[in-house]
Design a protein around this motif. Sequence first.
Motif, PDB file in Angstrom:
ATOM      1  N   VAL A  36       0.803  -1.216   0.000  1.00 15.94           N
ATOM      2  CA  VAL A  36       0.000   0.000   0.000  1.00 15.94           C
ATOM      3  C   VAL A  36       0.844   1.279   0.000  1.00 15.94           C
ATOM      4  O   VAL A  36       0.330   2.339  -0.351  1.00 15.94           O
ATOM      5  N   GLY A  37       2.092   1.197   0.375  1.00 17.57           N
ATOM      6  CA  GLY A  37       2.913   2.403   0.489  1.00 17.57           C
ATOM      7  C   GLY A  37       3.490   2.867  -0.828  1.00 17.57           C
ATOM      8  O   GLY A  37       3.693   2.085  -1.762  1.00 17.57           O
ATOM      9  N   ARG A  38       3.755   4.160  -0.886  1.00 14.47           N
ATOM     10  CA  ARG A  38       4.410   4.737  -2.066  1.00 14.47           C
ATOM     11  C   ARG A  38       5.774   4.059  -2.241  1.00 14.47           C
ATOM     12  O   ARG A  38       6.523   3.902  -1.286  1.00 14.47           O
ATOM     13  N   GLY A  39       6.061   3.626  -3.439  1.00 16.20           N
ATOM     14  CA  GLY A  39       7.337   2.985  -3.736  1.00 16.20           C
ATOM     15  C   GLY A  39       7.356   1.489  -3.463  1.00 16.20           C
ATOM     16  O   GLY A  39       8.299   0.810  -3.832  1.00 16.20           O
ATOM     17  N   GLN A  40       6.321   0.963  -2.829  1.00 14.16           N
ATOM     18  CA  GLN A  40       6.237  -0.482  -2.605  1.00 14.16           C
ATOM     19  C   GLN A  40       5.625  -1.116  -3.854  1.00 14.16           C
ATOM     20  O   GLN A  40       4.521  -0.752  -4.255  1.00 14.16           O
ATOM     21  N   THR A  41       6.331  -2.052  -4.435  1.00 14.61           N
ATOM     22  CA  THR A  41       5.836  -2.657  -5.669  1.00 14.61           C
ATOM     23  C   THR A  41       5.475  -4.128  -5.512  1.00 14.61           C
ATOM     24  O   THR A  41       4.737  -4.664  -6.322  1.00 14.61           O
ATOM     25  N   GLU A  42       5.981  -4.776  -4.497  1.00 12.49           N
ATOM     26  CA  GLU A  42       5.733  -6.195  -4.301  1.00 12.49           C
ATOM     27  C   GLU A  42       4.739  -6.410  -3.162  1.00 12.49           C
ATOM     28  O   GLU A  42       5.033  -6.109  -2.015  1.00 12.49           O
ATOM     29  N   SER A  43       3.566  -6.945  -3.500  1.00 13.99           N
ATOM     30  CA  SER A  43       2.555  -7.237  -2.494  1.00 13.99           C
ATOM     31  C   SER A  43       2.852  -8.564  -1.814  1.00 13.99           C
ATOM     32  O   SER A  43       3.479  -9.445  -2.405  1.00 13.99           O
ATOM     33  N   ASN A  45       0.701 -10.836  -1.193  1.00 16.00           N
ATOM     34  CA  ASN A  45      -0.033 -11.805  -1.994  1.00 16.00           C
ATOM     35  C   ASN A  45       0.275 -11.505  -3.456  1.00 16.00           C
ATOM     36  O   ASN A  45      -0.036 -10.427  -3.953  1.00 16.00           O
ATOM     37  N   GLN A  46       0.851 -12.454  -4.154  1.00 18.05           N
ATOM     38  CA  GLN A  46       1.258 -12.252  -5.556  1.00 18.05           C
ATOM     39  C   GLN A  46       0.077 -11.865  -6.451  1.00 18.05           C
ATOM     40  O   GLN A  46       0.272 -11.244  -7.486  1.00 18.05           O
ATOM     41  N   ASP A  47      -1.142 -12.253  -6.070  1.00 14.60           N
ATOM     42  CA  ASP A  47      -2.321 -11.937  -6.880  1.00 14.60           C
ATOM     43  C   ASP A  47      -2.900 -10.562  -6.564  1.00 14.60           C
ATOM     44  O   ASP A  47      -3.838 -10.118  -7.236  1.00 14.60           O
ATOM     45  N   ALA A  48      -2.382  -9.904  -5.543  1.00 11.84           N
ATOM     46  CA  ALA A  48      -2.907  -8.604  -5.125  1.00 11.84           C
ATOM     47  C   ALA A  48      -2.016  -7.496  -5.680  1.00 11.84           C
ATOM     48  O   ALA A  48      -0.845  -7.404  -5.321  1.00 11.84           O
ATOM     49  N   PRO A  49      -2.546  -6.652  -6.552  1.00 13.89           N
ATOM     50  CA  PRO A  49      -1.712  -5.581  -7.112  1.00 13.89           C
ATOM     51  C   PRO A  49      -1.327  -4.563  -6.040  1.00 13.89           C
ATOM     52  O   PRO A  49      -2.059  -4.355  -5.077  1.00 13.89           O
ATOM     53  N   SER A  50      -0.180  -3.947  -6.217  1.00 14.66           N
ATOM     54  CA  SER A  50       0.201  -2.860  -5.313  1.00 14.66           C
ATOM     55  C   SER A  50      -0.728  -1.674  -5.590  1.00 14.66           C
ATOM     56  O   SER A  50      -1.232  -1.513  -6.707  1.00 14.66           O
ATOM     57  N   GLU A  52       0.148   1.330  -5.796  1.00 14.63           N
ATOM     58  CA  GLU A  52       0.811   2.211  -6.754  1.00 14.63           C
ATOM     59  C   GLU A  52       0.574   1.727  -8.186  1.00 14.63           C
ATOM     60  O   GLU A  52       0.338   2.536  -9.079  1.00 14.63           O
ATOM     61  N   SER A  53       0.613   0.413  -8.414  1.00 14.34           N
ATOM     62  CA  SER A  53       0.361  -0.087  -9.772  1.00 14.34           C
ATOM     63  C   SER A  53      -1.086   0.163 -10.180  1.00 14.34           C
ATOM     64  O   SER A  53      -1.368   0.456 -11.343  1.00 14.34           O
ATOM     65  N   VAL A  54      -2.010   0.079  -9.236  1.00 13.45           N
ATOM     66  CA  VAL A  54      -3.412   0.398  -9.536  1.00 13.45           C
ATOM     67  C   VAL A  54      -3.514   1.869  -9.927  1.00 13.45           C
ATOM     68  O   VAL A  54      -4.161   2.220 -10.919  1.00 13.45           O
ATOM     69  N   ALA A  55      -2.861   2.735  -9.177  1.00 12.65           N
ATOM     70  CA  ALA A  55      -2.899   4.176  -9.461  1.00 12.65           C
ATOM     71  C   ALA A  55      -2.320   4.495 -10.831  1.00 12.65           C
ATOM     72  O   ALA A  55      -2.808   5.394 -11.516  1.00 12.65           O
ATOM     73  N   LYS A  56      -1.312   3.748 -11.247  1.00 14.05           N
ATOM     74  CA  LYS A  56      -0.642   4.006 -12.523  1.00 14.05           C
ATOM     75  C   LYS A  56      -1.349   3.374 -13.718  1.00 14.05           C
ATOM     76  O   LYS A  56      -0.931   3.573 -14.847  1.00 14.05           O
ATOM     77  N   THR A  57      -2.424   2.626 -13.479  1.00 14.68           N
ATOM     78  CA  THR A  57      -3.176   2.020 -14.572  1.00 14.68           C
ATOM     79  C   THR A  57      -3.739   3.123 -15.447  1.00 14.68           C
ATOM     80  O   THR A  57      -4.339   4.083 -14.943  1.00 14.68           O
ATOM     81  N   GLY A  58      -3.534   3.007 -16.745  1.00 14.67           N
ATOM     82  CA  GLY A  58      -4.015   4.019 -17.677  1.00 14.67           C
ATOM     83  C   GLY A  58      -5.500   4.283 -17.526  1.00 14.67           C
ATOM     84  O   GLY A  58      -6.291   3.346 -17.428  1.00 14.67           O
ATOM     85  N   GLY A  59      -5.871   5.549 -17.470  1.00 20.03           N
ATOM     86  CA  GLY A  59      -7.268   5.941 -17.370  1.00 20.03           C
ATOM     87  C   GLY A  59      -7.898   5.743 -16.001  1.00 20.03           C
ATOM     88  O   GLY A  59      -9.117   5.877 -15.864  1.00 20.03           O
ATOM     89  N   MET A  60      -7.089   5.421 -14.996  1.00 21.97           N
ATOM     90  CA  MET A  60      -7.645   5.186 -13.660  1.00 21.97           C
ATOM     91  C   MET A  60      -8.252   6.478 -13.125  1.00 21.97           C
ATOM     92  O   MET A  60      -7.616   7.529 -13.131  1.00 21.97           O
ATOM     93  N   THR A  61      -9.482   6.381 -12.665  1.00 22.56           N
ATOM     94  CA  THR A  61     -10.207   7.528 -12.115  1.00 22.56           C
ATOM     95  C   THR A  61     -10.802   7.148 -10.765  1.00 22.56           C
ATOM     96  O   THR A  61     -10.851   5.969 -10.411  1.00 22.56           O
TER      97      THR A  61
END
Length: 102
Positions: A36-43, A45-50, A52-61
Amino acid sequence: MATALILSISAYAQEPGDAKAGYAFAQRNCAECHAVGRGQTESQNQDAPSFESVAKTGGMTGRALVVWLETSHPTMPNFLFSEKDRNDVVAYILSLKPVPAQ
């Protein structure tokens, strides 16, 4: 630099919620599976996106995040958010979006 900060703050000002409270909520309730933290990329649970990666998903609103959080997922437990907690988590995730270069 100051202009970029002001633009990033105003870009997120339209979204309801308190990003700081959203981070605290995520630490308590989401960090067991998600990074959940800024700069953390590895969750955890391997199936749970970070977050930050969710935030960076194109078109995320904010609206897309609300729908995502309110939709059950096979790999995520059914988690009921209060409207305030949901809005706070959405504000926090959106705060992780990169600031566009000027």
